[in-house]
Scaffold this active site. Structure first.
Site, PDB file in Angstrom:
ATOM      1  CD  GLU A  93      38.323  34.677  37.312  1.00 27.35           C
ATOM      2  OE1 GLU A  93      36.616  34.637  38.005  1.00 27.35           O
ATOM      3  OE2 GLU A  93      39.198  34.609  37.207  1.00 27.35           O
ATOM      4  CG  ASN A  96      37.052  41.064  40.037  1.00 26.87           C
ATOM      5  OD1 ASN A  96      37.092  42.043  40.444  1.00 26.87           O
ATOM      6  ND2 ASN A  96      37.832  40.399  39.201  1.00 26.87           N
ATOM      7  CD1 TRP A  97      31.412  44.108  42.701  1.00 27.58           C
ATOM      8  CD2 TRP A  97      31.371  46.032  43.013  1.00 27.58           C
ATOM      9  NE1 TRP A  97      29.746  43.925  42.732  1.00 27.58           N
ATOM     10  CE2 TRP A  97      30.282  45.574  43.372  1.00 27.58           C
ATOM     11  CE3 TRP A  97      31.676  47.013  44.132  1.00 27.58           C
ATOM     12  CZ2 TRP A  97      29.624  45.731  43.964  1.00 27.58           C
ATOM     13  CZ3 TRP A  97      30.200  47.621  44.793  1.00 27.58           C
ATOM     14  CH2 TRP A  97      29.184  47.235  44.842  1.00 27.58           C
ATOM     15  CE  LYS A  98      36.262  40.950  36.021  1.00 27.59           C
ATOM     16  NZ  LYS A  98      36.132  40.690  34.464  1.00 27.59           N
ATOM     17  CD  GLU A 155      39.624  41.446  33.802  1.00 27.43           C
ATOM     18  OE1 GLU A 155      39.421  42.162  34.592  1.00 27.43           O
ATOM     19  OE2 GLU A 155      39.041  40.956  32.996  1.00 27.43           O
ATOM     20  CB  SER A 198      30.442  34.235  31.439  1.00 23.56           C
ATOM     21  OG  SER A 198      30.975  34.627  30.833  1.00 23.56           O
ATOM     22  N   GLY A 206      33.948  37.790  31.094  1.00 20.73           N
ATOM     23  CA  GLY A 206      33.732  38.399  30.112  1.00 20.73           C
ATOM     24  C   GLY A 206      32.876  38.678  29.545  1.00 20.73           C
ATOM     25  CG  HIS A 230      41.320  38.433  37.497  1.00 20.10           C
ATOM     26  ND1 HIS A 230      41.294  39.661  36.465  1.00 20.10           N
ATOM     27  CD2 HIS A 230      39.953  38.128  37.581  1.00 20.10           C
ATOM     28  CE1 HIS A 230      40.098  39.137  35.850  1.00 20.10           C
ATOM     29  NE2 HIS A 230      39.507  38.331  36.825  1.00 20.10           N
ATOM     30  N   GLY A 233      30.668  40.137  36.317  1.00 18.62           N
ATOM     31  CA  GLY A 233      29.422  41.311  35.181  1.00 18.62           C
ATOM     32  C   GLY A 233      27.728  41.317  36.474  1.00 18.62           C
TER      33      GLY A 233
HETATM   34  P1  PGA Z   1      32.927  37.735  34.824  1.00 21.06           P
HETATM   35  O1  PGA Z   1      34.409  37.938  34.834  1.00 21.06           O
HETATM   36  O2  PGA Z   1      31.836  37.120  35.427  1.00 21.06           O
HETATM   37  O3  PGA Z   1      32.679  38.936  34.311  1.00 21.06           O
HETATM   38  O4  PGA Z   1      33.098  36.564  33.215  1.00 21.06           O
HETATM   39  C1  PGA Z   1      34.899  37.114  36.051  1.00 21.06           C
HETATM   40  C2  PGA Z   1      36.529  37.424  36.853  1.00 21.06           C
HETATM   41  O5  PGA Z   1      37.128  38.479  36.110  1.00 21.06           O
HETATM   42  O6  PGA Z   1      37.119  37.450  37.695  1.00 21.06           O
END
Ligand code: PGA
Length: 249
Positions: free
Chosen positions: A165, A9-11, A97, A209, A171, A95, A231
């Site tokens: 998650e 997931n490149w966001k 976010e 993470s 993150g 997600h 990330g």
């Molecule tokens: P992260 O993000 O690996 O940077 O913790 C995971 C995600 O939000 O899907």
């Protein structure tokens, strides 16, 4: 046997030059990659077609979110119909976010899942508790509510992929230990069973993470069927290492 997934997931990251170097580096190593797991990337929306052109055809490309509508006056939204026309393979829905920064509700998430399914997009339905909820001992009730509301009125025979998650691990560099993640994944599977879904064949991915150095421990757990990675999916070298681990799981 459940499908193992490794999804990046490149966001809102990756410039055009990052994408060029990522695809070039990946292409070299990809031909030797064992192709057992389903691997894919969700870039920001305006890079979807570019990535589809640049990445190997057996690497999936998908969206980070989609609208609950197929078309109409919804400025800024992303139509599941357009995603499907562009040969996108999947979409993330719900997600954390989207839930916490943009106020997406369980009801909206449910509507998005239903709409995406009408266009045959594979839905990666994201769930997860916040730190206060875990500390208050409410992880299970939070997840149960998210699952039952998110999958409300969806035929239990539908193929859905779940991504668990924990919000506090996204993150932050704090990963749930494999034991913690396994326990929660087993619970998620039990809820799916309770509401009639074919829980034994539903892939449940872990996210938060995940990195090349902790992925193997997570993938060894019997109820963890892959990863959703932010990330560590941005660099080709790390993403390749994650895909290798998924293919060997
Ligand atoms: P992260 O993000 O690996 O940077 O913790 C995971 C995600 O939000 O899907």
């Amino acid at each position: 046997m459940r499908t193992i997934y490794m999804l990046g997931n490149w966001k809102m990251n990756q410039s055009l030059s990052d994408i060029n170097s990522f695809s070039e580096e990946l292409a070299v190593a990809w031909t030797n990659m064992p192709k057992i797991a389903q691997c894919g990337i969700a870039p920001q929306a305006m890079h979807l077609s570019l990535l589809r052109e640049k990445l190997p055809t057996d690497l999936m490309v998908g969206a980070q979110t989609c609208s609950e509508h197929l078309s109409g006056a919804f400025t800024g939204e992303l139509s599941p119909e357009a995603l499907s026309e562009l040969n996108m393979s999947f979409t993330l829905v719900g997600h954390s976010e989207r839930r916490h920064l943009y106020g997406e509700t369980d009801g909206q998430i449910n509507a998005k899942i239903k709409t995406a399914l009408t266009k045959n997009l594979r839905v990666i339905f994201c769930i997860g508790e916040q730190l206060e909820e875990r500390e208050a001992g409410n992880t299970e009730s939070v997840l149960k509510t998210q699952i039952t509301n998110g999958l409300k009125d969806i035929k239990p025979s539908t193929h859905i992929v779940i991504a668990y998650e924990p919000v506090w691990a996204i993150g932050t560099g704090k990963t749930a230990t494999p034991e913690m993640a396994q326990e929660t994944h087993a619970y998620v599977r039990s809820v799916l069973k309770e509401i009639g879904f074919d829980a034994d064949s539903t892939s449940i991915l872990y996210g938060g993470s995940v990195k090349p150095d902790n992925v193997e421990g997570l993938l060894k757990c019997k109820d963890i069927d892959g990863g959703l990675v932010g990330g560590a999916s941005l660099k080709a070298k790390d993403f390749l290492a994650l895909c290798y681990a998924a293919n060997n799981a």
